[in-house]
Design an enzyme around this catalytic site. Structure first.
Site, PDB file in Angstrom:
ATOM      1  CG  ASP A  86       4.409   9.254  14.725  1.00 39.04           C
ATOM      2  OD1 ASP A  86       3.305   8.709  14.705  1.00 39.04           O
ATOM      3  OD2 ASP A  86       5.475   8.635  14.514  1.00 39.04           O
ATOM      4  CD  GLN A 102      -2.712   0.295   2.563  1.00 39.41           C
ATOM      5  OE1 GLN A 102      -3.483   1.164   2.163  1.00 39.41           O
ATOM      6  NE2 GLN A 102      -2.394   0.126   3.830  1.00 39.41           N
ATOM      7  CG  HIS A 140       5.899   4.860  14.575  1.00 43.76           C
ATOM      8  ND1 HIS A 140       5.051   5.898  14.302  1.00 43.76           N
ATOM      9  CD2 HIS A 140       5.365   3.781  13.966  1.00 43.76           C
ATOM     10  CE1 HIS A 140       4.053   5.465  13.555  1.00 43.76           C
ATOM     11  NE2 HIS A 140       4.218   4.185  13.337  1.00 43.76           N
TER      12      HIS A 140
END
Ligand code: NAX
Length: 328
Positions: free
Chosen positions: A159, A15, A187
């Site tokens: 983030d 993806q 993360h």
């Protein structure tokens, strides 16, 4: 004309790469005058799907796309590469323990680190996006003893960008007004987006917000759980925004950060801000001449100290687990 930069990308039929590859081939990573070669790694069952992606890359007739290499053997695909974007990883299955997740990913990132060590170009820079990104990067780094440690980074730029966007919305200002945002730690849900050192139009962000409850109960959890919110809404995990952040990180690492600002990069800890060494943790960083430095001298208040320590403790635990597994 410039000679092409060879960029290795793993998980190339997935993806994120469906967005990432096309943007790199169009010049958004290294500029509109820099030819690129794409070295695309996939697992054997996904090579067929990767062929389709390559057909689409061909069909774009990108002027800067010099050459495409594909395969399932990192020792071949990583040959001579200048950059590696390690996106492909083993996702967490239902009911899977964290130890199993780390072990499965060790089976990917240890051999890929070794292959980079043995075959990449001398100027290789490695950015890990595939989760658990920080510890996957640590595994790759430990398996590449001939490559300097500081060439291994992990992605916390998504983030960082999420935190900028949330703060801009709260204060009703353009994202371009926000400087010096910092993500500290891992993360993961323990990450700490810090607005105490952040500036908005030259003023301190925390003072402008002046709402500790919003900071603790809305801002931090919204940023930390944004990935889950995307899955909930889209039925699939973040892809275009993750590709965008991967490009932002690598581009800034190669070409430098703007004056008067910094970015969040997960880099091997040198002990700055009391962060344990031998983990790859997110810090405020600037880049010049292709080398990052951790911004020094920031004030860390008690609230921030607690949050940073909690995320660092999680990274230390992950490191200890992969050490016990013999992966590092
Ligand atoms: P997909 O499952 O769509 O694609 C992953 C691809 O990696 C698959 O095509 C798979 O065949 C391939 N792959 C698996 N093992 C491989 C190996 N050993 N060598 C080469 N390729 C391999 O996942 P996608 O949505 O693209 O996400 C990729 C990774 O990014 C996941 O680990 C995901 O958790 C992580 N993310 C990280 C983010 C970050 O900010 N650091 C945010 C987005 C994303 O969640």
């Amino acid at each position: 004309t410039k000679s092409p930069v060879k960029v290795a990308i793993t998980g190339a039929a997935g993806q994120i790469c469906y967005s990432l590859l096309f943007r790199i081939a169009s010049g958004e990573l290294l500029g509109k005058d820099q030819p690129v070669a794409l070295h695309l790694l996939e697992i054997t069952p996904a090579l067929k799907a990767l062929e389709g992606v390559v057909m689409e890359l061909d069909d774009c007739a990108f002027p800067l796309l010099d050459n495409i290499v594909t395969g399932d053997d990192p020792n071949k695909v990583f040959d001579g590469v200048n950059m590696a974007l390690l996106v492909g990883a083993k996702p967490r299955g239902k009911g899977m323990e964290r130890g199993d997740l780390l072990k499965d990913n060790g089976g990917i990132f240890a051999p890929q680190g070794k292959a980079l060590n043995d075959h990449a170009a001398d100027d290789i820079r490695v950015l890990v996006t595939g989760n658990p990104a920080n510890t996957n990067a640590l595994i790759a780094m430990h398996n590449a003893p001939d490559i300097p440690n500081e060439r291994f980074n992990a992605l916390t730029r998504l983030d960082h960008n999420r935190a900028i966007s949330q703060l801009a919305a709260k204060l009703d200002v353009p994202v371009t007004d926000i400087k010096k945002m910092t993500i500290w730690g891992n993360h993961s849900a323990t990450q700490y987006p810090d607005i105490f050192n952040c500036e908005v139009g030259g003023k301190n962000a925390a003072e402008l917000v002046n709402d500790q409850a919003w900071l603790a109960d809305t801002f931090i959890p919204t940023v930390a759980k944004r990935g889950a919110a995307i899955i909930e809404a889209r039925g699939l995990s973040s892809a275009a925004s993750a590709a965008n952040a991967t490009i932002d990180h690598m581009r800034d690492w190669a070409l430098g950060t703007p004056d008067g600002d910094w970015v969040s990069m997960s880099v091997p800890s040198d002990g700055s801000y009391g962060v344990a060494e031998d983990i790859i943790s997110s810090f405020p960083c600037t880049v010049s001449n292709g080398e990052y430095s951790i911004v020094q001298g920031l004030e860390i208040n008690d609230f921030s100290r607690q949050k940073i320590d909690a995320s660092v403790a999680e990274l230390v635990e992950e490191r200890d687990t992969v050490a016990e597994l013999g992966l590092i």
